[in-house]
Enzyme design. Structure first.
Site, PDB file in Angstrom:
ATOM      1  N   ALA A  13       0.813  -1.225   0.000  1.00 44.66           N
ATOM      2  CA  ALA A  13       0.000   0.000   0.000  1.00 44.66           C
ATOM      3  C   ALA A  13       0.843   1.271   0.000  1.00 44.66           C
ATOM      4  O   ALA A  13       0.363   2.330  -0.388  1.00 44.66           O
ATOM      5  CB  ALA A  13      -0.922  -0.003   1.213  1.00 44.66           C
ATOM      6  N   HIS A 258       1.717  -7.646 -22.505  1.00 42.58           N
ATOM      7  CA  HIS A 258       0.677  -6.797 -23.101  1.00 42.58           C
ATOM      8  C   HIS A 258       0.500  -7.044 -24.607  1.00 42.58           C
ATOM      9  O   HIS A 258      -0.607  -7.249 -25.088  1.00 42.58           O
ATOM     10  CB  HIS A 258       1.001  -5.319 -22.893  1.00 42.58           C
ATOM     11  CG  HIS A 258       1.220  -4.941 -21.459  1.00 42.58           C
ATOM     12  ND1 HIS A 258       0.554  -5.534 -20.415  1.00 42.58           N
ATOM     13  CD2 HIS A 258       2.026  -4.012 -20.886  1.00 42.58           C
ATOM     14  CE1 HIS A 258       0.947  -4.981 -19.268  1.00 42.58           C
ATOM     15  NE2 HIS A 258       1.847  -4.058 -19.531  1.00 42.58           N
ATOM     16  N   GLN A 386      -4.549   3.680 -27.752  1.00 48.72           N
ATOM     17  CA  GLN A 386      -4.394   4.916 -26.987  1.00 48.72           C
ATOM     18  C   GLN A 386      -3.333   5.776 -27.613  1.00 48.72           C
ATOM     19  O   GLN A 386      -2.465   5.238 -28.296  1.00 48.72           O
ATOM     20  CB  GLN A 386      -4.029   4.608 -25.529  1.00 48.72           C
ATOM     21  CG  GLN A 386      -2.663   3.948 -25.407  1.00 48.72           C
ATOM     22  CD  GLN A 386      -2.340   3.466 -24.005  1.00 48.72           C
ATOM     23  OE1 GLN A 386      -3.226   3.088 -23.252  1.00 48.72           O
ATOM     24  NE2 GLN A 386      -1.081   3.479 -23.650  1.00 48.72           N
ATOM     25  N   LYS A 394      -8.412   2.491 -43.846  1.00 51.34           N
ATOM     26  CA  LYS A 394      -7.973   3.334 -44.955  1.00 51.34           C
ATOM     27  C   LYS A 394      -8.534   2.753 -46.249  1.00 51.34           C
ATOM     28  O   LYS A 394      -8.409   1.552 -46.495  1.00 51.34           O
ATOM     29  CB  LYS A 394      -6.460   3.356 -45.027  1.00 51.34           C
ATOM     30  CG  LYS A 394      -5.800   3.988 -43.821  1.00 51.34           C
ATOM     31  CD  LYS A 394      -4.308   4.046 -44.065  1.00 51.34           C
ATOM     32  CE  LYS A 394      -3.555   4.416 -42.820  1.00 51.34           C
ATOM     33  NZ  LYS A 394      -2.108   4.307 -43.038  1.00 51.34           N
ATOM     34  N   ASP A 412     -14.185   5.956 -40.554  1.00 47.88           N
ATOM     35  CA  ASP A 412     -13.544   6.370 -39.310  1.00 47.88           C
ATOM     36  C   ASP A 412     -14.475   6.316 -38.101  1.00 47.88           C
ATOM     37  O   ASP A 412     -15.554   6.896 -38.124  1.00 47.88           O
ATOM     38  CB  ASP A 412     -13.042   7.804 -39.521  1.00 47.88           C
ATOM     39  CG  ASP A 412     -12.274   8.335 -38.332  1.00 47.88           C
ATOM     40  OD1 ASP A 412     -12.053   7.587 -37.363  1.00 47.88           O
ATOM     41  OD2 ASP A 412     -11.899   9.512 -38.374  1.00 47.88           O
ATOM     42  N   LEU A 413     -14.057   5.596 -37.089  1.00 48.99           N
ATOM     43  CA  LEU A 413     -14.765   5.614 -35.809  1.00 48.99           C
ATOM     44  C   LEU A 413     -13.775   6.102 -34.758  1.00 48.99           C
ATOM     45  O   LEU A 413     -12.966   5.331 -34.255  1.00 48.99           O
ATOM     46  CB  LEU A 413     -15.255   4.200 -35.462  1.00 48.99           C
ATOM     47  CG  LEU A 413     -15.809   3.987 -34.063  1.00 48.99           C
ATOM     48  CD1 LEU A 413     -17.041   4.855 -33.823  1.00 48.99           C
ATOM     49  CD2 LEU A 413     -16.160   2.531 -33.832  1.00 48.99           C
TER      50      LEU A 413
HETATM   51  C1  BG6 Z   1       3.546  -1.447 -17.691  1.00 46.39           C
HETATM   52  C2  BG6 Z   1       5.018  -1.380 -17.922  1.00 46.39           C
HETATM   53  O1  BG6 Z   1       3.146  -2.779 -17.558  1.00 46.39           O
HETATM   54  O2  BG6 Z   1       2.852  -0.857 -18.765  1.00 46.39           O
HETATM   55  C3  BG6 Z   1       5.449   0.066 -18.092  1.00 46.39           C
HETATM   56  O3  BG6 Z   1       5.716  -1.950 -16.827  1.00 46.39           O
HETATM   57  C4  BG6 Z   1       4.623   0.749 -19.157  1.00 46.39           C
HETATM   58  O4  BG6 Z   1       6.832   0.153 -18.400  1.00 46.39           O
HETATM   59  C5  BG6 Z   1       3.138   0.507 -18.931  1.00 46.39           C
HETATM   60  O5  BG6 Z   1       4.911   2.131 -19.104  1.00 46.39           O
HETATM   61  C6  BG6 Z   1       2.298   1.019 -20.079  1.00 46.39           C
HETATM   62  O6  BG6 Z   1       0.949   1.038 -19.721  1.00 46.39           O
HETATM   63  P1  BG6 Z   1      -0.044   2.090 -20.357  1.00 46.39           P
HETATM   64  O7  BG6 Z   1      -1.370   1.678 -19.855  1.00 46.39           O
HETATM   65  O8  BG6 Z   1       0.409   3.442 -19.884  1.00 46.39           O
HETATM   66  O9  BG6 Z   1       0.108   1.952 -21.833  1.00 46.39           O
END
Ligand code: BG6
Length: 498
Positions: A13, A258, A386, A394, A412-413
């Site tokens: 925390a 990711h 993002q 396109k 485009d959306l």
């Molecule tokens: C995290 C990474 O998992 O994701 C970071 O450890 C990175 O290094 C981040 O900056 C990016 O997340 P977002 O949501 O800002 O794209």
């Protein structure tokens, strides 16, 4: 709906993640009415702090525009407890704190129902905002004191769930070791491995976009698609996180988790249903068809000073002379009938010219053209995760006017235009709510994790042995100079498009 009495414990925390992500997400859920009225949020960490000091810290991490009444309402639910992560003392104390609160709630419930039996339901959500090295001891400590749970548990504890943050291991082997250790303590239904990209609006949109539109299914294969690119760019460097980052590097930090998750959602077959396990079964299947990334299919980079910003090695938290990669461009293939031969290009880097996470699915050039050269006017589906969420395709259209001239335009959306009044919730907010609801779809299952590590581990080992050269690039630039040519060598054509 049956109400639940909810205890959330935020381990770590006092740390950065708790302040920047966990508490703000909990606050957002609270302020929108998604958390039950019977709620306690216990912050747990080693340092000694009063409740008030923790509340000040939490408040400092909330958006400035937050409603002050809601903030103070939220903070009354937040308390602090200091304890260590090893040994059992802290957990015994924590356990009695949880039980005392739950007993109190049961008594209140019975009183309110004037003595009639009420069926109290308690949920305990443990959020580990901690370095993964602590997971085994924390989970051991926790499980020892949570003896019985489930719908029929005598103590009324209906569920017990643990949210964990990556990195889950260092490579395939260490990840498996960690999974094994945790697997002996907790079963898969209790473990929520968070990958916050799975909570992003446009990532959650991928399956609907693909499987609720017949227009998409028709061309979603090697027959029409030339190449796919997933790009992650950040316009800032390590910013004091160098100690953590340098141990892991960009491939472990964002690609293995990711971006591999995004790739799996883009390329998986349709699941049998939207049941979390059906979806995850399909993800595992496609990840297992991915070829391990070959070191020769990778360009690594590290940023140096540029545009008035310091270089990676000048960050005092980065070890001197580090050879860690802050940029990687990689390529892999998916060996199945749908995707054979299509290059999937994954690029990720820190300290670049902009912040952007985007998918580009580029189609092949039409086989013949009666309109002159179309080779650099390819169709491309762009999914901008993002910032400024958008989906666009396109297209080549006639330039309006008397002449027959072609130009690139788009269907485009763009979310900020189309959904003006909707505030897109933060990824953590959604995922914590999913966990409270017991929905594991957007959390990474153990076999999925293993498959994703298998794709990245040979490359990681080659990098660790120093076998992949490191190119330098300036802070604020587009990345290593050789990447653009490499990308076009892999089939991507930069279209005539502004
Ligand atoms: C995290 C990474 O998992 O994701 C970071 O450890 C990175 O290094 C981040 O900056 C990016 O997340 P977002 O949501 O800002 O794209």
């Amino acid at each position: 709906a049956e109400s639940i009495q909810l205890s959330i414990v935020v381990f770590g925390a006092s740390g950065d993640l708790a302040k920047k992500k966990t508490y703000p997400a909990l606050y957002a859920l609270y302020s929108k009415g998604f958390l039950p009225a019977d709620l306690q949020i216990i912050g747990y960490a080693r340092s000694s702090m009063t409740d008030q000091q923790l509340r000040d810290r939490i408040q400092a991490g909330l958006p400035k525009s937050s409603d002050p009444d809601k903030v103070s309402g939220f903070l009354t639910h937040c308390t602090y407890m200091s304890g260590s992560y090893n040994g059992s003392d802290g957990y015994i104390q924590l356990s009695s704190k949880l039980e005392a609160w739950e007993k109190g709630k049961s008594a209140q419930g019975a009183a309110a129902a004037s003595g009639r039996m009420t069926s109290a339901r308690f949920g305990r959500l443990m959020y580990l905002a901690l370095p993964p090295t602590t997971y085994p001891e924390v989970c051991a400590g926790l499980t020892e004191f949570v003896k019985e749970y489930g719908p029929h548990a005598e103590n009324g504890l209906s569920w017990f769930r643990v949210i964990m943050e990556k990195p889950f291991g260092f490579d395939l082997e260490t990840s498996e070791e960690l999974a094994q250790t945790l697997g002996e303590l907790l079963s898969e239904e209790h473990i929520y491995r968070i990958d916050h990209y799975l909570g992003k609006e446009l990532v959650q949109n991928l399956l609907i976009l693909r499987f609720a539109n017949s227009i998409m299914g028709a061309w979603w294969s090697r027959h029409y698609i030339s190449n796919v690119q997933i790009t992650f760019k950040e316009d800032f460097g390590t910013q004091g996180r160098g100690g953590y980052f340098d141990q892991y590097g960009i491939v472990r930090d964002v690609i293995q988790n990711h971006l591999m998750q995004v790739l799996a959602l883009l390329t998986m077959e349709a699941p049998v249903s939207m049941h979390p396990d059906d979806v995850r079964d399909e993800k595992v299947k496609v990840i297992r068809c991915m070829t391990p990334i070959r070191p020769e299919d990778c360009i690594l980079g590290q940023y140096v000073a540029g545009n008035g910003q310091a270089g990676y090695l000048e960050d005092p938290t980065v070890p001197k002379g580090s050879k860690q990669a802050t940029y990687a461009a990689t390529k892999l293939y998916i060996r199945n009938e749908r995707w054979e031969g299509v290059p999937f290009i994954i690029k990720a880097g820190k300290a670049l010219n902009e912040r952007l996470a985007v998918v580009r699915v580029q189609l092949k050039t039409p086989p013949l053209s009666i309109f002159g050269d179309l080779s650099n006017m390819r169709n491309e589906l762009v999914i901008k995760m993002q910032p400024g969420e958008a989906i666009y395709i396109k297209m080549v259209v006639k330039k309006p006017g008397l002449e027959i001239e072609k130009e690139m335009s788009e269907l485009d959306l763009t979310y900020p235009e189309r959904y003006k009044d909707i505030v897109i919730p933060d990824a953590y907010e959604r995922l914590i709510l999913d966990c409270i609801r017991g929905d594991q779809q957007h959390f990474v299952r153990r076999d999925e994790l293993r498959a994703a590590w298998a794709v990245c581990t040979p490359l990681l080992h080659a990098i660790d042995r120093g076998q992949v050269p490191l190119e330098l690039y300036e802070h604020g630039s587009r990345g290593p100079a050789s990447v653009d040519k490499w990308t076009s060598d892999n089939g991507y054509i930069k279209t005539d498009y502004v």
